[in-house]
Write a protein that holds these residues in place. Structure first.
Motif, short mmCIF file in Angstrom:
data_model
loop_
_atom_site.label_atom_id
_atom_site.label_comp_id
_atom_site.label_asym_id
_atom_site.label_seq_id
_atom_site.Cartn_x
_atom_site.Cartn_y
_atom_site.Cartn_z
N ALA A 104 0.83 -1.21 0.00
CA ALA A 104 0.00 0.00 0.00
C ALA A 104 0.87 1.26 0.00
N LEU A 418 -6.00 3.95 4.15
CA LEU A 418 -7.43 3.73 3.92
C LEU A 418 -8.07 4.95 3.26
N GLY A 422 -8.39 5.10 -1.06
CA GLY A 422 -9.80 4.82 -1.28
C GLY A 422 -10.49 5.91 -2.06
N ARG A 431 -6.00 1.82 -6.53
CA ARG A 431 -6.95 1.96 -5.43
C ARG A 431 -7.01 0.67 -4.62
N ASN A 432 -7.37 0.78 -3.34
CA ASN A 432 -7.52 -0.39 -2.49
C ASN A 432 -8.62 -1.30 -3.01
N SER A 433 -8.31 -2.58 -3.16
CA SER A 433 -9.34 -3.56 -3.47
C SER A 433 -10.10 -3.91 -2.19
N LYS A 434 -11.20 -4.63 -2.32
CA LYS A 434 -11.96 -5.01 -1.13
C LYS A 434 -11.17 -5.91 -0.19
N THR A 437 -8.67 -3.75 1.60
CA THR A 437 -9.35 -2.90 2.58
C THR A 437 -9.66 -3.67 3.85
N LEU A 440 -6.47 -4.04 5.78
CA LEU A 440 -6.09 -2.77 6.37
C LEU A 440 -6.93 -2.46 7.61
N VAL A 441 -8.23 -2.71 7.53
CA VAL A 441 -9.10 -2.46 8.69
C VAL A 441 -8.72 -3.39 9.85
#
Length: 461
Positions: A104, A418, A422, A431-434, A437, A440-441
């Motif tokens: 990232a 994030l 995003g 961009r962040n993929s699902k 993400t 990352l969360v």
């Protein structure tokens, strides 16, 4: 001969050969009858040299050599000594998480020509101030702690070395290495450090495993579970793998490497993957050493000093060569962390100061490029601060600020990833993929919880 051709030839003769506008690492090297790309692709009949192939992975290997430190040695050996290979799966989880974070960081750098801190400040200038405070606290104490550990590693090989002069010499030499060379030079010696580190620990692991009376212990203890009492060691292993500040520093090394846009996305991902593959090999090898030499013996590895206790069984079983190899590896692990940290923190601290002063991005290199006066001044601060602290003592408030800053650095960085990756204006490929993400969360929850726990412990202590 046409007049047009004559004019063109005259202009070429007058102006000289045209400069290749492409970054150096993607230019083609002509040798013999073939062509070889510096990244290792064979374009013609001549094979790429070993260094041309390794040069592709420069930032990642620099990250690996910097982020693996004495703390990783201690925590991994401590975990293996208590639980055998039972915490290896935790190391794999840690490697995956830190790879996602580092990837990232690289994607964020490739999203625009501006620096990492300029991107973070685009969320709100307050973020840049938070990172400035954290980086100042970390750079102030960084060299002092690691310098003394590196001196201890040398003393294990050469008994009788005076601790304070040796520590001073190590700090000054580390600063000199960062000062004399730009990124290309830095990358070369960091790759060299990483080769020594990882080959050294693999060789020791092979000797240790071969001498085990019950080699099946390695397989028997290799379970996916959290053994009773292993939770603190598991958290230490996840938190330690790959460092935290080095994830942010990686973006600056990617920028200096010349990887500037989405065209380098695949290369950057491979580079980060090589970095964490090397780190995983290091952890697996060290876990093997701990299982073979410490597990079931009652010996406890709870600090740097206890590492010296491993020298006796290593020498008794395998001779002086393996013992010296272990201590040389230990020293290189710590020394490379000092050198890489000095270099990387110079980028971050200089850029933080530039950004909070609202100096335009087109003047960034005047502040963060090696050999520039401001970069050199920041390096001088990093070198001199540990020396002052050695003689004046460590103020309790500064130690507390260092601990809290280090704890919250990574959660803050994850929040930035994030938000920034995003945004809709970011290229879809960057961009962040699902799935990313989600990781990352989860990382934010994990490292945020660790940060709160560490802060409460520091304040209570």
């Amino acid at each position: 001969m046409s007049a047009q051709w004559t004019v063109a030839a005259t202009a070429r003769a007058r102006d000289g050969p045209r400069a290749d506008p492409r970054p150096r690492d993607v230019r083609t090297v002509h040798r013999g009858g073939g062509r070889v790309g510096r990244g290792g692709a064979n374009v013609g009949t001549t094979q790429a040299t070993w260094w041309q192939k390794v040069a592709l992975f420069g930032p990642g290997l620099a990250l690996a050599a910097t982020s693996v430190g004495a703390g990783d040695l201690v925590s991994t050996l401590e975990g293996a000594g208590s639980f055998g290979m039972g915490l290896v799966w935790i190391a794999v989880v840690g490697v995956v998480i830190k790879y996602v974070l580092t990837e990232a960081s690289g994607r964020l750098q490739l999203s625009s020509p501006t620096t990492l801190m300029a991107k973070i400040a685009s969320i709100h200038i307050g973020f840049a101030w938070l990172f400035l405070v954290a980086v100042v606290a970390m750079t102030t104490l960084y060299g002092a702690g690691l310098g003394s550990v590196a001196a201890l590693a040398l003393e294990m090989m050469i008994p009788g070395l005076p601790a304070v002069p040796t520590t001073i010499a190590i700090i000054l030499i580390s600063g000199a290495i960062v000062y004399v060379g730009k990124y290309d030079f830095f990358e070369k010696y960091m790759v060299g450090f990483s080769v020594v580190m990882f080959l050294g620990v693999v060789v020791i692991a092979i000797f240790a495993a071969g001498a085990m009376e019950e080699p099946a212990t390695i397989v028997e203890t290799l379970t996916i579970s959290i053994p009773g009492g292993s939770f603190p060691a598991a958290l230490a292993m996840i938190g330690g793998i790959g460092g935290s500040a080095t994830i942010a520093i990686y973006a600056y090394w990617v920028r200096d490497k010349g990887w500037t846009d989405i065209a380098y996305l695949t290369r950057m991902r491979k580079d980060a993957a090589v970095s964490y593959a090397a780190i995983l090999v290091f952890v697996l090898s060290l876990s093997t050493v701990g299982t073979a030499l410490v597990f079931g013996t009652g010996l406890t590895i709870s600090g740097n000093a206890e590492l010296e206790a491993l020298g006796a069984p290593l020498q008794e079983l395998f001779g002086q060569f393996v013992r010296v190899t272990f201590f040389v590896t230990f020293f290189v692990v710590v020394f490379s962390s000092i050198v890489g940290g000095f270099n990387g923190f110079c980028y971050m601290l200089a850029d933080c100061i530039r950004v909070v002063r609202r100096i335009p991005d087109d003047q960034a290199d005047e502040y963060i490029a090696p050999k520039r006066p401001f970069f050199t001044a920041v390096l001088a601060f990093q070198v001199l601060a540990p020396l002052v602290i050695m003689f004046a003592g460590r103020p309790v408030q500064l130690v507390l600020a260092y601990a809290i800053s280090g704890a919250f650095f990574l959660p803050l960085l994850v929040v930035a990833f994030l938000i920034l990756l995003g945004r809709r204006r970011v290229s879809p490929e960057l961009r962040n993929s699902k799935p990313v993400t989600v990781v990352l969360v989860m990382s934010l929850v994990l490292f945020g919880s660790l940060a709160i726990s560490q802060t409460v412990g520091q304040l209570a202590g």
